[in-house]
Each structure stands twice: as C-alpha cells, then as structure tokens.
Design an enzyme around this catalytic site. Structure first.
Site, PDB file in Angstrom:
ATOM      1  N   ARG A   5       0.882  -1.188   0.000  1.00 25.23           N
ATOM      2  CA  ARG A   5       0.000   0.000   0.000  1.00 25.23           C
ATOM      3  C   ARG A   5       0.906   1.220   0.000  1.00 25.23           C
ATOM      4  O   ARG A   5       1.792   1.340   0.841  1.00 25.23           O
ATOM      5  CB  ARG A   5      -0.976  -0.023   1.175  1.00 25.23           C
ATOM      6  CG  ARG A   5      -0.372   0.314   2.511  1.00 25.23           C
ATOM      7  CD  ARG A   5      -1.373   0.626   3.594  1.00 25.23           C
ATOM      8  NE  ARG A   5      -0.920   0.132   4.882  1.00 25.23           N
ATOM      9  CZ  ARG A   5       0.034   0.689   5.620  1.00 25.23           C
ATOM     10  NH1 ARG A   5       0.636   1.783   5.213  1.00 25.23           N
ATOM     11  NH2 ARG A   5       0.383   0.157   6.773  1.00 25.23           N
ATOM     12  N   HIS A  17      -1.793   3.554   6.593  1.00 29.88           N
ATOM     13  CA  HIS A  17      -2.715   2.462   6.927  1.00 29.88           C
ATOM     14  C   HIS A  17      -4.175   2.925   6.777  1.00 29.88           C
ATOM     15  O   HIS A  17      -4.976   2.295   6.099  1.00 29.88           O
ATOM     16  CB  HIS A  17      -2.436   1.990   8.354  1.00 29.88           C
ATOM     17  CG  HIS A  17      -3.467   1.064   8.885  1.00 29.88           C
ATOM     18  ND1 HIS A  17      -3.665  -0.192   8.374  1.00 29.88           N
ATOM     19  CD2 HIS A  17      -4.389   1.227   9.871  1.00 29.88           C
ATOM     20  CE1 HIS A  17      -4.658  -0.774   9.023  1.00 29.88           C
ATOM     21  NE2 HIS A  17      -5.111   0.063   9.932  1.00 29.88           N
ATOM     22  N   TYR A  57       7.899   3.983   9.878  1.00 29.31           N
ATOM     23  CA  TYR A  57       8.230   2.546   9.878  1.00 29.31           C
ATOM     24  C   TYR A  57       8.615   1.996   8.496  1.00 29.31           C
ATOM     25  O   TYR A  57       8.881   0.806   8.377  1.00 29.31           O
ATOM     26  CB  TYR A  57       7.071   1.727  10.484  1.00 29.31           C
ATOM     27  CG  TYR A  57       5.710   1.927   9.824  1.00 29.31           C
ATOM     28  CD1 TYR A  57       5.344   1.181   8.712  1.00 29.31           C
ATOM     29  CD2 TYR A  57       4.803   2.854  10.328  1.00 29.31           C
ATOM     30  CE1 TYR A  57       4.101   1.360   8.114  1.00 29.31           C
ATOM     31  CE2 TYR A  57       3.557   3.039   9.737  1.00 29.31           C
ATOM     32  CZ  TYR A  57       3.217   2.292   8.629  1.00 29.31           C
ATOM     33  OH  TYR A  57       1.998   2.478   8.040  1.00 29.31           O
TER      34      TYR A  57
HETATM   35  C1  LIG Z   1      -9.364  -8.220  16.137  1.00 26.16           C
HETATM   36  C2  LIG Z   1      -8.715  -6.898  15.885  1.00 26.16           C
HETATM   37  N1  LIG Z   1      -7.533  -6.599  16.465  1.00 26.16           N
HETATM   38  C3  LIG Z   1      -6.935  -5.413  16.229  1.00 26.16           C
HETATM   39  C4  LIG Z   1      -7.537  -4.483  15.424  1.00 26.16           C
HETATM   40  C5  LIG Z   1      -6.844  -3.138  15.162  1.00 26.16           C
HETATM   41  N2  LIG Z   1      -6.306  -3.136  13.780  1.00 26.16           N
HETATM   42  C6  LIG Z   1      -6.951  -2.486  12.802  1.00 26.16           C
HETATM   43  S1  LIG Z   1      -6.193  -2.655  11.320  1.00 26.16           S
HETATM   44  C7  LIG Z   1      -4.950  -3.578  11.986  1.00 26.16           C
HETATM   45  C8  LIG Z   1      -3.834  -4.106  11.114  1.00 26.16           C
HETATM   46  C9  LIG Z   1      -4.276  -5.099  10.092  1.00 26.16           C
HETATM   47  O1  LIG Z   1      -3.261  -5.346   9.186  1.00 26.16           O
HETATM   48  P1  LIG Z   1      -3.409  -6.350   7.990  1.00 26.16           P
HETATM   49  O2  LIG Z   1      -4.252  -7.522   8.375  1.00 26.16           O
HETATM   50  O3  LIG Z   1      -2.068  -6.652   7.465  1.00 26.16           O
HETATM   51  O4  LIG Z   1      -4.268  -5.556   6.890  1.00 26.16           O
HETATM   52  P2  LIG Z   1      -3.990  -4.177   6.159  1.00 26.16           P
HETATM   53  O5  LIG Z   1      -4.564  -3.099   7.030  1.00 26.16           O
HETATM   54  O6  LIG Z   1      -2.532  -4.043   5.949  1.00 26.16           O
HETATM   55  O7  LIG Z   1      -4.751  -4.259   4.878  1.00 26.16           O
HETATM   56  C10 LIG Z   1      -5.152  -3.754  13.363  1.00 26.16           C
HETATM   57  C11 LIG Z   1      -4.240  -4.484  14.244  1.00 26.16           C
HETATM   58  C12 LIG Z   1      -8.787  -4.816  14.849  1.00 26.16           C
HETATM   59  N3  LIG Z   1      -9.440  -3.979  14.032  1.00 26.16           N
HETATM   60  N4  LIG Z   1      -9.349  -6.016  15.079  1.00 26.16           N
END
Ligand SMILES: Cc1ncc(C[n+]2csc(CCOP(=O)(O)OP(=O)(O)O)c2C)c(N)n1
Length: 369
Positions: free
Chosen positions: A268, A272, A282
């Site tokens: 991406r 985020h 980072y």
């Molecule tokens: C169960 C849960 N834990 C933590 C979060 C907080 N959170 C939101 S996005 C994220 C990161 C997710 O990263 P990834 O799965 O790699 O997807 P990307 O955002 O990179 O598409 C986190 C930890 C959440 N929404 N749900």
C-alpha cells in the site's frame, strides 16, 4: 563418549516446512510477458475493462483522500498500490459469488454492485451504508481483523450444501493471517470442502508491524498446508497473474474440491488509514521507491499499449469519468439525512436490551426538541 547421530533432524524438518514456494507471475514490472501460460483468455474488451477498473480505483483512492481531508468523508483505508490484488482478483468472480470484504476492500465491493454513494455513507458511519440492495451478494466490510474469514467459511458451506455453483471470496491482510479466526476458517472450510477462495493481501505491514514480525513462516501461503488445502503465492502487482490464479482457484472451489488460499504480494503506497498513521516512521523511502517500480497500472498500461488497446486519451477519459461518478455519488450521499443518535442505537441489536432502550428514549426526547 561416541558421537551419536540424532534420530530426528530438526534442521531438515524446518527446511522442509519452509521450502521454496513459487511466486506466480505473468508480466514483469515493465509489462513484458514472462509466463505465457498465465496469460488469461480475456477478450480485448475485458482487458480494457480490467484496466479501467484499476484506474477507477486509483482515482477513487485519490479523491477519497481529498474528501476525507475536506471533512466530507469519514473512515478511509487507502488502496493505491493494491489495484491488481483487489480488482484483478474480484474480476475473476461472478455476480452470484459472495464477497466478504475487509475495510480496505471497498473497491471490490463497489465493482460487485454496491452503489458508490452507499460506500461513502458507510465511510461516514451511517447505517444506510449497510442496507444492501437485495441482489448484492456481499456483507459490509469487516473491521474486526480476520472475522470475515469465519463468516466466509460458514457461507461457503451453505453454498455447498445447497449445491450452488458459486463461491465465497474473502480478503484479509498479512496481519489478519496471524489471527485465530484465520486458522479456524481455513481449517473448517477445508474439512467440509466448502466453496471458498481466501485471499491474504500481503502488503508488507499490519499498520506499522512488518510482515517479518507476524510469523516465522517463510510464506503466508504455506499456512494452507495445515488445513490440507492448496496455498499459492502470486505477484500481487501483476493483474494478469492475479486474475489467472483467481479464476483457476474459483474453478477448483466451485467444482467441489474445497477452498484455496491465495497470498498476493503487494504494497500500500499510502498510510494504513487516514486516521493519523505516518508510514515514514516505519518504512523507508527506498522501499517505497522499489515498490512503485512494480506498479500494477504502469505494467498493465505498457502491456495494453503494445497491443494497441490503451492510450493517453483513453486514460484521461477514464479519469474524468471516474471523477464525475465520484462527484455525483458524494452529492447523492449528502442528500441522505444525517443519522440520529437514536437511529444509531436502534441499529445495534435486532431486539434492543433494556439499557439500550433507555438510551434510545433519552436521545429521542432530545432530538424531538
Ligand atoms: C481483532 C482486531 N484486532 C486489532 C484491530 C486493530 N487493527 C486495525 S487494522 C490492523 C492491522 C491489520 O493489518 P493487515 O491484516 O495486514 O491488513 P492491512 O490493514 O494491511 O490491509 C489492526 C491491528 C482490529 N481492528 N481487530
């Protein structure tokens, strides 16, 4: 004491577990064909449609960012860089296939049939963004990381039991692949040979946590092995490879063979979400630059231009049309009356518990003044 040979060679076992997984690629980063067998049998019109969808998504990303900064949109998770991973994958599915997206997968949802104005309402947290047209086979984007995978396994089993020739397709991220829900879902779907295609969009980071900190596994695709299902890694910046692998996975799942797990290697470009993330803390500029060179739009533009199917004028036209579509959709969303707090509360449960009923009464009294 004589040196006794260990009966089990753990080093060899570890190497076997982490043995090389191929990364499927059809086009290199300059748009040259590197594997003819992965070039899909798409008509010229379909190739142009796929490119148009990806450009549409890039413009949507740029405009959504601007609208968010103007305070006209709410939550937004940028998608630039992931167009092939998102729109070349969804291009392989049928209207009656069921999409279970995550919060970053709004482009696929709109291309699957969600009116863009409703996607904007969802971004604003408005309940009207979640009432889907009857014919749209999709659930609203999941914010709880990985939860859509479990739901996808259930829906996929439902399709299988009803003998439907359709599949569920669902997406999570590299971070999502560490969740318990992820493992439960692929295990369950594998055990019941449910009609599902699971995507891990590996964009390198879960917010600021790098992929290397997610797992000791060398690839995310190999996690499929424990569920007894095929796992594939594909160049997620290559629209044709993503499409071909997706189409084949769909065929496999719809033919009663069970689910497939696809890892798309992508990136991406933006933060985020637009809620305060600063990727410069980072990620290095060098890494960003390396990935920009792999851009799916540049690569596909080269391929289509060589074929005489794409031009600067065509690109301009797509960009202008998309901007117009976005303008119309945001005005449409603006016409929907603002959500009242009481409506928000009423939407929390089908049958409200007493504590919520009391809050609804308090807000209704305030709102009627
Ligand atoms: C169960 C849960 N834990 C933590 C979060 C907080 N959170 C939101 S996005 C994220 C990161 C997710 O990263 P990834 O799965 O790699 O997807 P990307 O955002 O990179 O598409 C986190 C930890 C959440 N929404 N749900």
């Amino acid at each position: 004491m004589a040196n006794k040979k260990a009966p089990i060679d753990f080093q060899a076992l570890l190497e076997e577990v982490n043995s090389e997984f191929p990364v499927y690629q059809a086009l290199d980063q300059d748009g040259n064909v590197v594997n003819k067998e992965l070039i899909p049998d798409l008509s010229d019109e379909q190739l142009v449609e796929l490119m148009t969808n990806m450009f549409w998504s890039r413009v949507l990303d740029q405009r959504s960012t601007a609208l968010n900064r103007q305070g006209r949109l709410g939550f937004f998770a940028p998608t630039a860089g992931q167009e092939a991973s998102q729109l070349a994958s969804s291009f392989a599915f049928e209207q009656d296939d069921v999409l279970l997206p995550g919060y970053r997968d709004v482009p696929q949802l709109v291309k699957h049939g969600l009116p863009l104005s409703q996607a904007f309402l969802w971004s604003r947290g408005h309940a009207a963004g979640n009432f889907y047209p009857e014919e749209l086979k999709a659930l609203p984007p999941q914010i709880i990381i990985g939860a859509q995978y479990v739901q996808a396994a259930g829906v996929a089993l439902g399709l299988k039991k009803r003998n439907k020739k359709n599949v569920v397709f669902t997406y999570t991220g590299d971070g999502g692949s560490s969740q318990g829900d992820f493992y439960e879902a692929i295990n369950f779907a594998g055990a019941y040979q449910a009609n599902a295609v699971f995507y891990i969009q590996n964009n390198g980071f879960a917010i600021s946590t790098p992929r290397e900190k997610q797992t000791a596994a060398k690839t995310l695709a190999q996690k499929a092995a424990a569920a007894g299902i095929p796992g594939i890694q594909v160049d997620g910046m290559d629209p044709l490879a993503v499409y071909t692998v997706s189409k084949m996975a769909r065929e496999w799942a719809v033919s009663g063979n069970g689910p497939v797990l696809i890892e798309t290697l992508t990136y991406r470009y933006g933060p985020h979400t637009l809620s305060g993330d600063d990727p410069t803390r980072y990620r290095s500029q060098d890494t960003d630059d390396e990935w920009q060179k792999k851009d799916p739009l540049i690569r596909f533009r080269h391929y289509l231009t060589e074929k005489g199917l794409w031009s600067e004028e065509k690109e301009e036209q797509v960009i202008e049309q998309t901007k117009e579509e976005i303008k119309a959709a945001i005005s449409e969303a603006d016409k929907v009356p603002k959500q009242k707090v009481s409506d928000f509360l009423k939407n929390m449960f089908e049958v409200s518990p007493q504590s919520i009923k009391e809050q609804i009464a308090i807000y209704e009294a305030k709102e009627s003044k």
